[in-house]
Design a protein around this motif. Sequence first.
Motif, PDB file in Angstrom:
ATOM      1  N   MET A 112       0.801  -1.226   0.000  1.00 28.59           N
ATOM      2  CA  MET A 112       0.000   0.000   0.000  1.00 28.59           C
ATOM      3  C   MET A 112       0.837   1.281   0.000  1.00 28.59           C
ATOM      4  SD  MET A 112      -3.223   0.738   2.559  1.00 28.59           S
ATOM      5  CE  MET A 112      -4.255  -0.518   1.802  1.00 28.59           C
ATOM      6  N   TYR A 113       2.069   1.243   0.520  1.00 28.31           N
ATOM      7  CA  TYR A 113       2.875   2.459   0.680  1.00 28.31           C
ATOM      8  C   TYR A 113       4.284   2.246   0.143  1.00 28.31           C
ATOM      9  CZ  TYR A 113      -0.948   3.245   3.932  1.00 28.31           C
ATOM     10  OH  TYR A 113      -2.207   3.371   4.480  1.00 28.31           O
ATOM     11  N   ASP A 114       4.976   3.363  -0.139  1.00 30.44           N
ATOM     12  CA  ASP A 114       6.366   3.238  -0.578  1.00 30.44           C
ATOM     13  C   ASP A 114       7.299   3.307   0.631  1.00 30.44           C
ATOM     14  OD1 ASP A 114       7.292   6.043  -0.086  1.00 30.44           O
ATOM     15  OD2 ASP A 114       5.882   6.528  -1.675  1.00 30.44           O
ATOM     16  N   LEU A 115       8.513   2.803   0.444  1.00 32.47           N
ATOM     17  CA  LEU A 115       9.456   2.638   1.548  1.00 32.47           C
ATOM     18  C   LEU A 115       9.827   3.961   2.199  1.00 32.47           C
ATOM     19  CD1 LEU A 115      11.253   0.808   3.237  1.00 32.47           C
ATOM     20  CD2 LEU A 115      13.013   0.993   1.456  1.00 32.47           C
ATOM     21  N   GLU A 116      10.044   4.998   1.405  1.00 33.95           N
ATOM     22  CA  GLU A 116      10.440   6.283   1.966  1.00 33.95           C
ATOM     23  C   GLU A 116       9.368   6.843   2.897  1.00 33.95           C
ATOM     24  OE1 GLU A 116      11.825  10.775   0.471  1.00 33.95           O
ATOM     25  OE2 GLU A 116      11.415   9.178  -0.987  1.00 33.95           O
ATOM     26  N   GLU A 117       8.133   6.776   2.454  1.00 34.06           N
ATOM     27  CA  GLU A 117       7.008   7.267   3.255  1.00 34.06           C
ATOM     28  C   GLU A 117       6.882   6.475   4.556  1.00 34.06           C
ATOM     29  OE1 GLU A 117       2.140   7.747   2.762  1.00 34.06           O
ATOM     30  OE2 GLU A 117       3.322   6.637   1.283  1.00 34.06           O
ATOM     31  N   VAL A 118       6.966   5.163   4.447  1.00 29.72           N
ATOM     32  CA  VAL A 118       6.783   4.298   5.606  1.00 29.72           C
ATOM     33  C   VAL A 118       7.944   4.418   6.582  1.00 29.72           C
ATOM     34  CG1 VAL A 118       6.662   1.894   6.317  1.00 29.72           C
ATOM     35  CG2 VAL A 118       5.286   2.679   4.408  1.00 29.72           C
ATOM     36  N   SER A 119       9.156   4.589   6.079  1.00 33.74           N
ATOM     37  CA  SER A 119      10.335   4.717   6.952  1.00 33.74           C
ATOM     38  C   SER A 119      10.201   5.911   7.887  1.00 33.74           C
ATOM     39  CB  SER A 119      11.603   4.851   6.114  1.00 33.74           C
ATOM     40  OG  SER A 119      11.854   3.672   5.390  1.00 33.74           O
ATOM     41  N   LYS A 120       9.636   6.998   7.387  1.00 40.39           N
ATOM     42  CA  LYS A 120       9.448   8.187   8.217  1.00 40.39           C
ATOM     43  C   LYS A 120       8.441   7.919   9.330  1.00 40.39           C
ATOM     44  CE  LYS A 120      10.517  11.512   4.547  1.00 40.39           C
ATOM     45  NZ  LYS A 120       9.966  12.561   3.645  1.00 40.39           N
ATOM     46  N   ILE A 121       7.354   7.259   8.980  1.00 40.61           N
ATOM     47  CA  ILE A 121       6.327   6.928   9.980  1.00 40.61           C
ATOM     48  C   ILE A 121       6.903   5.959  11.011  1.00 40.61           C
ATOM     49  CG2 ILE A 121       4.087   5.821  10.322  1.00 40.61           C
ATOM     50  CD1 ILE A 121       3.339   6.800   7.493  1.00 40.61           C
ATOM     51  N   TRP A 122       7.653   4.997  10.552  1.00 41.57           N
ATOM     52  CA  TRP A 122       8.271   4.003  11.435  1.00 41.57           C
ATOM     53  C   TRP A 122       9.177   4.683  12.457  1.00 41.57           C
ATOM     54  CZ3 TRP A 122       8.509  -0.771  13.310  1.00 41.57           C
ATOM     55  CH2 TRP A 122       9.720  -1.292  13.735  1.00 41.57           C
ATOM     56  N   LYS A 123      10.069   5.539  11.998  1.00 43.22           N
ATOM     57  CA  LYS A 123      11.024   6.186  12.896  1.00 43.22           C
ATOM     58  C   LYS A 123      10.360   7.179  13.842  1.00 43.22           C
ATOM     59  CE  LYS A 123      14.812   5.701   9.577  1.00 43.22           C
ATOM     60  NZ  LYS A 123      15.670   6.400   8.579  1.00 43.22           N
ATOM     61  N   ARG A 124       9.347   7.874  13.334  1.00 41.05           N
ATOM     62  CA  ARG A 124       8.722   8.943  14.115  1.00 41.05           C
ATOM     63  C   ARG A 124       7.691   8.420  15.115  1.00 41.05           C
ATOM     64  NH1 ARG A 124       6.679  13.472  10.315  1.00 41.05           N
ATOM     65  NH2 ARG A 124       8.935  13.485   9.945  1.00 41.05           N
ATOM     66  N   HIS A 125       6.972   7.368  14.750  1.00 38.19           N
ATOM     67  CA  HIS A 125       5.830   6.969  15.576  1.00 38.19           C
ATOM     68  C   HIS A 125       5.885   5.538  16.117  1.00 38.19           C
ATOM     69  CE1 HIS A 125       3.864  10.701  14.528  1.00 38.19           C
ATOM     70  NE2 HIS A 125       4.036  10.443  13.238  1.00 38.19           N
ATOM     71  N   PHE A 126       6.699   4.689  15.531  1.00 36.41           N
ATOM     72  CA  PHE A 126       6.710   3.289  15.962  1.00 36.41           C
ATOM     73  C   PHE A 126       7.885   2.936  16.860  1.00 36.41           C
ATOM     74  CE2 PHE A 126       3.518   2.852  12.762  1.00 36.41           C
ATOM     75  CZ  PHE A 126       2.831   1.680  13.032  1.00 36.41           C
ATOM     76  N   VAL A 127       9.076   3.378  16.497  1.00 36.92           N
ATOM     77  CA  VAL A 127      10.286   2.906  17.169  1.00 36.92           C
ATOM     78  C   VAL A 127      10.219   3.100  18.681  1.00 36.92           C
ATOM     79  CG1 VAL A 127      12.758   3.297  17.431  1.00 36.92           C
ATOM     80  CG2 VAL A 127      11.766   3.130  15.138  1.00 36.92           C
ATOM     81  N   HIS A 128       9.788   4.248  19.137  1.00 42.99           N
ATOM     82  CA  HIS A 128       9.754   4.518  20.575  1.00 42.99           C
ATOM     83  C   HIS A 128       8.613   3.780  21.283  1.00 42.99           C
ATOM     84  CE1 HIS A 128       6.144   7.098  20.605  1.00 42.99           C
ATOM     85  NE2 HIS A 128       6.548   7.459  19.405  1.00 42.99           N
ATOM     86  N   ALA A 129       7.696   3.187  20.495  1.00 43.66           N
ATOM     87  CA  ALA A 129       6.520   2.547  21.084  1.00 43.66           C
ATOM     88  C   ALA A 129       6.561   1.024  21.001  1.00 43.66           C
ATOM     89  CB  ALA A 129       5.263   3.048  20.374  1.00 43.66           C
ATOM     90  N   LEU A 130       7.654   0.455  20.548  1.00 45.73           N
ATOM     91  CA  LEU A 130       7.692  -0.973  20.253  1.00 45.73           C
ATOM     92  C   LEU A 130       7.512  -1.875  21.464  1.00 45.73           C
ATOM     93  CD1 LEU A 130      10.503  -1.130  17.531  1.00 45.73           C
ATOM     94  CD2 LEU A 130       8.029  -1.415  17.220  1.00 45.73           C
ATOM     95  N   GLN A 131       7.749  -1.350  22.664  1.00 45.76           N
ATOM     96  CA  GLN A 131       7.606  -2.175  23.863  1.00 45.76           C
ATOM     97  C   GLN A 131       6.258  -1.984  24.562  1.00 45.76           C
ATOM     98  OE1 GLN A 131       9.712  -4.635  24.409  1.00 45.76           O
ATOM     99  NE2 GLN A 131      10.721  -3.869  22.552  1.00 45.76           N
ATOM    100  N   ILE A 132       5.360  -1.241  23.952  1.00 46.09           N
ATOM    101  CA  ILE A 132       4.016  -1.113  24.519  1.00 46.09           C
ATOM    102  C   ILE A 132       3.354  -2.487  24.537  1.00 46.09           C
ATOM    103  CG2 ILE A 132       1.693  -0.194  24.121  1.00 46.09           C
ATOM    104  CD1 ILE A 132       2.964   2.315  23.003  1.00 46.09           C
ATOM    105  N   LYS A 133       2.862  -2.888  25.689  1.00 47.04           N
ATOM    106  CA  LYS A 133       2.320  -4.232  25.854  1.00 47.04           C
ATOM    107  C   LYS A 133       0.793  -4.218  25.858  1.00 47.04           C
ATOM    108  CE  LYS A 133       6.191  -6.509  28.163  1.00 47.04           C
ATOM    109  NZ  LYS A 133       7.172  -5.545  27.683  1.00 47.04           N
ATOM    110  N   GLY A 134       0.251  -5.342  25.398  1.00 48.19           N
ATOM    111  CA  GLY A 134      -1.196  -5.518  25.376  1.00 48.19           C
ATOM    112  C   GLY A 134      -1.767  -5.317  23.991  1.00 48.19           C
ATOM    113  N   ILE A 135      -2.317  -6.376  23.416  1.00 48.44           N
ATOM    114  CA  ILE A 135      -2.834  -6.316  22.048  1.00 48.44           C
ATOM    115  C   ILE A 135      -3.868  -5.211  21.886  1.00 48.44           C
ATOM    116  CG2 ILE A 135      -4.242  -7.596  20.380  1.00 48.44           C
ATOM    117  CD1 ILE A 135      -2.725 -10.112  21.161  1.00 48.44           C
ATOM    118  N   LYS A 136      -4.661  -4.966  22.915  1.00 52.26           N
ATOM    119  CA  LYS A 136      -5.689  -3.922  22.830  1.00 52.26           C
ATOM    120  C   LYS A 136      -5.073  -2.538  22.644  1.00 52.26           C
ATOM    121  CE  LYS A 136      -9.290  -6.320  25.439  1.00 52.26           C
ATOM    122  NZ  LYS A 136     -10.185  -6.286  26.621  1.00 52.26           N
TER     123      LYS A 136
END
Length: 279
Positions: free
Chosen positions: A197-221
């Motif tokens: 659905m997305y290109d790598l450049e676009e997704v890499s920015k979202i990954w670094k900005r919003h995902f990396v710091h949140a990767l240890q958030i626990k609980g599927i909900k």
Amino acid sequence: MSVKETRNMLFTFVERCEEQDGRGVETLQREIICDPVMKFFPDINSEVIQYELLKNGLFEPTEWKSIKKILRELEVKNIWDIVKQEYKYLRELWDGPKVSIYIFPIKKESKQRSKDFPRKNGIAYKKVLFLFVSPDLTKEEVKALVAHEYNHVCRLKFIDFPPAAISLNESIIVEGLGEFAVKQLYGKKWLAPWASMYDLEEVSKIWKRHFVHALQIKGIKNHQLFLFGQTNTPFPKWIGYHIGYQIVHTYNKNRGPFVMKELLLKSSDEIIAGSDFAI
């Protein structure tokens, strides 16, 4: 444990609805469809089970009048036999665990959301798998659904954590492995649309900005926004699913190739570190 004969449950549900002239259909669905699976969820009641199944695709109780017709169409397509054969094949291929599989019609699409409404969906737990299907699915689509969801069962056995203890990085990899299994088995044609659905450049920015710091958030909900995305947020639609698939795909490209049986036993940290999304 095996593919359950849900046709009998569904016919009973319809007959009871007819006897009661459509009154109390929510309760009937809970008693006939949900109560029998409570043995897999000893800590929750049937109301919660019903809510979770409806949220993930189970037909609405008010759709009872159409169930007999849908069942006949599913039988013509040999859905139960296809699932049985695919489950047996995948269990041997991946050395996977035994699991009980329940097949039900998927809820009808509404006019408001028909464009994006799924024709198939599933929800996987360690010992039970629910598949929600439409009669217009091809054999290949059914097999892809079984592969994706049973792959989750195999991964959940490996990580061996309750849902509340699973971290975001693991949720992402679970989904990535499930869809990468579809690619390995059946090819790109049968991948879900979100995989590309997305290109790598676009997704890499979202990954670094919003995902990396949140990767240890626990609980599927607590992972729903990251996985599914939401309008008017930094998380576009299906973003976590897309990222998960791309992580597994690029890890296999960079460090592999691996068979799925090997990938299922690798840690999330190792897969991420070897992918194009290394932290």
